[in-house]
Design an enzyme around this catalytic site. Structure first.
Site, PDB file in Angstrom:
ATOM      1  CB  SER B  57      44.996  41.288  39.962  1.00  0.00           C
ATOM      2  OG  SER B  57      44.731  42.519  39.448  1.00  0.00           O
ATOM      3  CG  HIS B  59      41.160  35.460  38.412  1.00  0.00           C
ATOM      4  ND1 HIS B  59      41.744  34.275  38.890  1.00  0.00           N
ATOM      5  CD2 HIS B  59      40.709  36.449  39.529  1.00  0.00           C
ATOM      6  CE1 HIS B  59      41.663  34.352  40.135  1.00  0.00           C
ATOM      7  NE2 HIS B  59      41.081  35.334  40.627  1.00  0.00           N
ATOM      8  CG  HIS B 221      40.681  32.922  44.346  1.00  0.00           C
ATOM      9  ND1 HIS B 221      39.313  33.014  44.134  1.00  0.00           N
ATOM     10  CD2 HIS B 221      40.990  34.167  43.968  1.00  0.00           C
ATOM     11  CE1 HIS B 221      38.994  33.840  43.648  1.00  0.00           C
ATOM     12  NE2 HIS B 221      39.694  34.969  43.429  1.00  0.00           N
TER      13      HIS B 221
END
Lengths: 335, 335
Positions: B57, B59, B221
């Site tokens: 999660s 994004h 990330h």
């Protein structure tokens, strides 16, 4: 200040350039820096009431993102957080006029109200009938910087959507203005800021917030709200906002509402859904039914982190107009 | 850390709760914290190839925002920036299976690839045929943290859109997988970060960037990119990204392309349009035609400020599939 910009003075012109190129199927830019506005690609619709809105830039997608079938006919972007002048508003009004008159949808800030008023007078000189609806949905404070009376914030999107649908189905100018007024009377909003934003040509944050502080009732230009409090949980913050909004609107058991959770520009979508979850639960506790929902960035404040909650009380007609098709860069549904 | 969250460990569950409630006309959540996934409100479509994607999660709107007609059948959210485990992937695969097999669309990160592989093996034991396409569109670096080979980033949205349209028109599993592979082979991306983001359960920024520094080639990330450079103009940054992307894709005169300018989550829309404007001009200088455009937040990194540029080379079939109707919370067009 780190931003993906070139000359700070060119931000609005370059944004509109890119915007018009990306959405050339829907919108066109006037291209003229002296009278910059965005209008529907196909031009004014003959016999339809035209809808024009506008205001300072920095709140994207408002307003240009809502130009298209079922919503606005034209939008006028001022400099960042600065009202557009009467000339471009007048030019946009002319471009939006299909012979049935034009409705100006104006957020309640002194500069916007004055400049739209002047533009309306200029338009009347050219035999374009103009009516104006001023949006003032922000319950946070009574008066504010730049504002006599309540500020106009995210509820503006719902006024534009629903009045746009009324114009599209063929309502006359008085009827479209009445619908817009009815939406404004039934919509309330309040926001929170976790961080400030930086206006490009200012080069520094609009205000200061400590690392553990948030501003409840923030304005969309960073105007002061009700109070600064220590950072709290999403549920606690949501309860403060929703209680103020639903209290002012007198949401009652059996009411059907639109719930709009709006991101201020720098907020992750996940956080907006966490706020939505709690706001919806609180509305349901009051016996209201959340009939329609919008969650996302609709009326932003550059890269500000934070959110606002907007509740619109629906009646049958407003719901039908809300559901009517809309085809704009930032809002699309229906056939 | 200031965020609109409650318990950092509950961020994903509460986000999915809110998301499913806000978009109940389109999606449904499994509701089970052990096997959490989102699938189409109507369930699997009999005889249609099912499409399942997922990943860490943070994004959003990827992937759950792309569940709906014309795109994904189910999406599996892991913890923030952490791959989902095989169990929920397997459960989502089962929910998406309409008897014609299931395509897994997996971004190229070691954890995602392994866990989707294990889930595919579990599905085969239950007689569900699974094929997998791994997306690796990020040209910034060859290998990376968590990745052997190139990373999968915003190009994933185009793979999901176009493969989704192929499944919707009735293509069989091999054909849908071939289309997805063709999109992956013709799509390239690269991003830039102006600021880091903070993972809720970590409580501090994922990396440090000086006030006048940006990271070219950032991963979604926060993985290191190609280089850190002093902050530059939007046009200069865009030229670096577009040159890398178009060079790797060997964009040639006469090519028709989709240009996607993606926000990392904390970037004002105005800045994305300024990047779009320059990227489009550079593509046109190369003789390419920007046939379709997307500008907005599609594959984010929480509240990171920055953007990525994605270019997809189109052929007639890919264009027709791109244009086919899509009805999901985050992408909607067509009837």
């Amino acid at each position: 200040m780190k931003k993906l910009i070139n000359d700070p003075q060119a931000v609005v012109a370059e944004t509109v350039d890119g915007f018009a190129a990306a959405h050339a199927d829907l919108v066109v830019s006037s291209g003229d820096p002296e009278t910059l506005f965005v209008s529907r690609a196909g031009g004014a619709v003959a016999g339809k009431v035209g809808l024009v809105s506008g205001g300072g830039s920095g709140h994207e997608p408002l307003h240009a993102g809502f130009v298209g079938r079922g919503m606005l006919d034209a939008a006028v972007p001022g400099a960042v957080f600065t009202s557009p002048t009467p000339d471009p508003i007048m030019a946009a009004t002319k471009a939006a006029d299909g012979g049935a008159g034009v409705l100006h949808i104006v957020k309640n800030y002194t500069g916007d109200v004055l400049n739209f008023e002047t533009a309306a007078e200029l338009a009347e000189l050219e035999d374009i009938t103009v009516k104006t609806v001023v949006v003032n949905d922000d319950v946070a404070v009574q008066d504010s910087l730049f504002t006599a009376g309540r500020r106009g914030v995210a509820g503006t999107v719902l006024v534009e959507k629903i009045a746009g649908a009324a114009a599209e189905r063929g309502d006359d100018l008085d009827s479209v203005a009445a619908i817009a007024t009815r939406v404004n009377e039934n919509v309330r909003s309040m926001g929170v800021a976790l961080t400030a934003c930086t206006v490009p040509h200012a080069g520094k944050p609009s205000f200061d917030l400590d690392d553990d502080e948030i501003e409840i009732g923030i304005g969309i230009h960073g105007e002061p709200g009700r109070e600064r409090i220590p950072s709290a949980s999403a549920d606690e913050i949501t309860e403060q906002l929703l209680t103020a909004v639903a209290g002012d609107l007198q949401v009652a058991s059996g009411d059907r509402v639109v719930l709009l959770v709006n991101g201020m520009g720098g907020t992750p979508a996940s956080e907006l859904y966490i706020v939505y979850r709690k706001a919806r639960a609180l509305l349901e506790e009051r016996g209201a039914e959340v009939t329609r929902s919008l969650v996302g960035n609709y009326v932003t404040s550059l890269e500000m982190q934070g959110a606002s909650i907007t509740v619109l009380r629906l009646d049958e007609e407003l719901l039908a107009l809300y559901d009517a098709p809309v085809h704009t860069p930032a809002l699309t549904w229906g056939a």
